[in-house]
Scaffold this motif. Structure first.
Motif, PDB file in Angstrom:
ATOM      1  N   SER A  74       0.783  -0.916  -0.083  1.00 33.56           N
ATOM      2  CA  SER A  74       0.140   0.025   0.476  1.00 33.56           C
ATOM      3  C   SER A  74       1.355   1.413   0.155  1.00 33.56           C
ATOM      4  CB  SER A  74      -0.993  -0.257   1.270  1.00 33.56           C
ATOM      5  OG  SER A  74      -2.082   1.242   1.163  1.00 33.56           O
ATOM      6  N   GLU A  75       0.710   2.248  -1.029  1.00 33.39           N
ATOM      7  CA  GLU A  75       1.755   3.462  -0.467  1.00 33.39           C
ATOM      8  C   GLU A  75       0.344   5.179  -0.529  1.00 33.39           C
ATOM      9  OE1 GLU A  75       4.166   2.458  -3.819  1.00 33.39           O
ATOM     10  OE2 GLU A  75       2.409   3.274  -5.587  1.00 33.39           O
ATOM     11  N   SER A  76       0.836   5.906  -0.104  1.00 32.59           N
ATOM     12  CA  SER A  76       0.459   7.405  -0.648  1.00 32.59           C
ATOM     13  C   SER A  76       1.316   8.104  -1.117  1.00 32.59           C
ATOM     14  CB  SER A  76      -0.392   8.089   0.460  1.00 32.59           C
ATOM     15  OG  SER A  76      -0.831   9.573   0.036  1.00 32.59           O
ATOM     16  N   ARG A  77       1.449   8.235  -2.121  1.00 38.32           N
ATOM     17  CA  ARG A  77       2.695   8.596  -2.931  1.00 38.32           C
ATOM     18  C   ARG A  77       2.247  10.647  -3.642  1.00 38.32           C
ATOM     19  NH1 ARG A  77       7.255   5.964  -3.223  1.00 38.32           N
ATOM     20  NH2 ARG A  77       6.539   3.611  -3.910  1.00 38.32           N
ATOM     21  N   ALA A  78       3.898  11.828  -2.930  1.00 31.86           N
ATOM     22  CA  ALA A  78       3.408  12.578  -3.361  1.00 31.86           C
ATOM     23  C   ALA A  78       3.086  13.389  -4.688  1.00 31.86           C
ATOM     24  CB  ALA A  78       5.128  12.731  -2.704  1.00 31.86           C
ATOM     25  N   GLN A  79       2.190  14.415  -4.460  1.00 28.78           N
ATOM     26  CA  GLN A  79       1.781  14.698  -5.941  1.00 28.78           C
ATOM     27  C   GLN A  79       2.838  16.547  -5.779  1.00 28.78           C
ATOM     28  OE1 GLN A  79      -0.086  12.650  -7.331  1.00 28.78           O
ATOM     29  NE2 GLN A  79       0.591  11.453  -6.552  1.00 28.78           N
ATOM     30  N   GLN A  98      -1.109  24.590  19.784  1.00 20.55           N
ATOM     31  CA  GLN A  98      -2.361  24.270  20.347  1.00 20.55           C
ATOM     32  C   GLN A  98      -2.770  22.833  19.905  1.00 20.55           C
ATOM     33  OE1 GLN A  98      -4.976  27.681  20.369  1.00 20.55           O
ATOM     34  NE2 GLN A  98      -4.430  28.696  22.105  1.00 20.55           N
ATOM     35  N   GLY A  99      -1.969  22.073  19.413  1.00 24.91           N
ATOM     36  CA  GLY A  99      -2.539  20.836  18.860  1.00 24.91           C
ATOM     37  C   GLY A  99      -2.095  20.408  17.984  1.00 24.91           C
ATOM     38  N   PRO A 100      -2.320  19.418  16.589  1.00 29.67           N
ATOM     39  CA  PRO A 100      -1.976  18.618  15.603  1.00 29.67           C
ATOM     40  C   PRO A 100      -1.830  19.671  14.727  1.00 29.67           C
ATOM     41  CG  PRO A 100      -4.620  18.493  15.890  1.00 29.67           C
ATOM     42  CD  PRO A 100      -4.084  19.128  16.989  1.00 29.67           C
ATOM     43  N   VAL A 101      -1.160  18.637  13.506  1.00 34.74           N
ATOM     44  CA  VAL A 101      -0.361  19.546  12.351  1.00 34.74           C
ATOM     45  C   VAL A 101      -1.632  18.964  11.734  1.00 34.74           C
ATOM     46  CG1 VAL A 101       1.022  19.915   9.981  1.00 34.74           C
ATOM     47  CG2 VAL A 101       1.944  21.365  12.952  1.00 34.74           C
ATOM     48  N   ALA A 102      -2.521  18.896  10.657  1.00 31.88           N
ATOM     49  CA  ALA A 102      -2.898  18.354   9.746  1.00 31.88           C
ATOM     50  C   ALA A 102      -2.223  18.801   8.253  1.00 31.88           C
ATOM     51  CB  ALA A 102      -4.710  18.496   9.399  1.00 31.88           C
ATOM     52  N   VAL A 103      -2.230  17.333   8.083  1.00 33.59           N
ATOM     53  CA  VAL A 103      -2.065  17.511   6.586  1.00 33.59           C
ATOM     54  C   VAL A 103      -2.568  16.382   5.546  1.00 33.59           C
ATOM     55  CG1 VAL A 103       0.397  16.956   4.233  1.00 33.59           C
ATOM     56  CG2 VAL A 103       0.104  17.170   6.725  1.00 33.59           C
ATOM     57  N   ARG A 104      -3.038  16.872   3.900  1.00 30.87           N
ATOM     58  CA  ARG A 104      -3.841  16.123   3.397  1.00 30.87           C
ATOM     59  C   ARG A 104      -2.666  15.463   2.505  1.00 30.87           C
ATOM     60  NH1 ARG A 104      -7.737  18.750  -1.593  1.00 30.87           N
ATOM     61  NH2 ARG A 104      -8.717  16.383  -2.102  1.00 30.87           N
ATOM     62  N   ILE A 105      -3.332  14.346   2.597  1.00 29.08           N
ATOM     63  CA  ILE A 105      -2.846  12.936   1.065  1.00 29.08           C
ATOM     64  C   ILE A 105      -3.006  12.397   0.179  1.00 29.08           C
ATOM     65  CG2 ILE A 105      -1.023  12.781   3.824  1.00 29.08           C
ATOM     66  CD1 ILE A 105      -2.796   9.762   3.902  1.00 29.08           C
ATOM     67  N   LYS A 106      -2.714  11.926  -0.869  1.00 29.87           N
ATOM     68  CA  LYS A 106      -2.991  11.406  -1.528  1.00 29.87           C
ATOM     69  C   LYS A 106      -4.014   9.954  -1.354  1.00 29.87           C
ATOM     70  CE  LYS A 106      -4.317  10.350  -5.576  1.00 29.87           C
ATOM     71  NZ  LYS A 106      -4.794  11.672  -7.277  1.00 29.87           N
ATOM     72  N   ALA A 107      -5.234   9.314  -1.722  1.00 32.19           N
ATOM     73  CA  ALA A 107      -5.600   8.658  -1.046  1.00 32.19           C
ATOM     74  C   ALA A 107      -5.131   7.549  -1.021  1.00 32.19           C
ATOM     75  CB  ALA A 107      -6.976   8.355  -2.036  1.00 32.19           C
ATOM     76  N   PRO A 108      -5.050   6.461  -0.475  1.00 27.59           N
ATOM     77  CA  PRO A 108      -3.880   5.773  -0.037  1.00 27.59           C
ATOM     78  C   PRO A 108      -4.112   4.669  -1.429  1.00 27.59           C
ATOM     79  CG  PRO A 108      -4.332   5.331   1.772  1.00 27.59           C
ATOM     80  CD  PRO A 108      -5.520   6.440   0.825  1.00 27.59           C
ATOM     81  N   VAL A 109      -3.455   3.287  -2.551  1.00 26.58           N
ATOM     82  CA  VAL A 109      -3.591   2.115  -3.018  1.00 26.58           C
ATOM     83  C   VAL A 109      -3.101   0.984  -2.415  1.00 26.58           C
ATOM     84  CG1 VAL A 109      -3.807   3.589  -5.063  1.00 26.58           C
ATOM     85  CG2 VAL A 109      -2.060   2.563  -4.530  1.00 26.58           C
TER      86      VAL A 109
END
Length: 235
Positions: A74-79, A98-109
């Protein structure tokens, strides 16, 4: 032979479903219900603006009652380009006091998936039709990592002796809880992380189940500068 396998499958479904119910009941306790969560610490994710790949290092295992599915990759690759996936926000957005850092990722395959049930085949599809996939990293000891799945963003289908469809996050986005491994081998790890599901299909599909689990370890690699790892620090 088909009748014999069907009988074995029916017996297995009944026994596995009972075991899952007992395990779910044992997982809850009054102490869990009344524990007060600690206030989150600030988080900084580095290097700011760098891209990364998340690649499974080992099998990915999904369990939904009697159905156990294992994928070998399985993988989610940088775009690249506008609105790029798998990119740490540029400063100061890479830090949250004040909390977490969120990052959008490519939907994993998910690749090379199989099930241990007799006579079953499996296929997995992911999508971003109802929103993004994300990871949220929260500094701590240990740091936590949460995988956010959009509504209906993961669909698992079995075929053969048993035709079932398992949809993760059927009604709204959900989060699978995990933790962050720091150091030279940074990784996001989930161990039997629970996700809500809806199961539909033929008569023997475990349609009464509303929860499945995922176990996986994703190694996270800096693709902008492979000599520098991805780090999660206090803000």
């Amino acid at each position: 032979m088909i009748l014999t396998n069907t009988y074995r499958l029916q017996s297995w479904l009944r026994s596995s479903g009972a075991c899952l119910a007992l395990a779910g009941a044992a997982a809850l306790s009054p102490a869990d219900a009344h524990a007060a969560p600690a206030a989150p610490a600030g988080t900084s994710m580095s290097p700011a603006g760098h891209r990364f790949d998340a690649v499974a290092s080992g099998p990915i295992v999904f369990e939904a009652g009697p159905i156990t599915v294992t994928c070998t990759a399985s993988e989610s690759r940088a775009q690249t380009g506008a609105g790029a996936y798998n990119t740490i926000p540029p400063g100061p957005g890479n830090a949250n006091p004040q909390g977490p850092v969120a990052v959008r990722i490519k939907a994993p395959v998910f690749k090379d998936c199989s099930t241990d049930a007799p006579g079953l085949r499996v296929a997995i599809e992911t999508n971003e039709n109802n929103g993004p996939w994300q990871i949220s990293l929260q500094y701590g000891k240990p740091s936590t990592a949460r995988l956010s799945i959009p509504a209906g963003g993961f669909v698992l289908k079995t075929s053969g002796l048993l035709s079932c469809t398992v949809t993760a996050a059927p009604d709204a986005s959900t989060t699978a809880q995990g933790h962050w491994e720091a150091g030279s081998g940074s990784a996001l790890t989930m161990e039997h992380a629970q996700i809500p599901v809806k199961i539909e299909g033929s008569f023997f599909c475990p349609t009464s189940l509303t929860t499945a689990t995922i176990s996986a370890r994703y190694a996270v690699h800096n693709t902008t500068d492979p000599d520098h790892g991805i780090t999660v620090d206090p803000a």
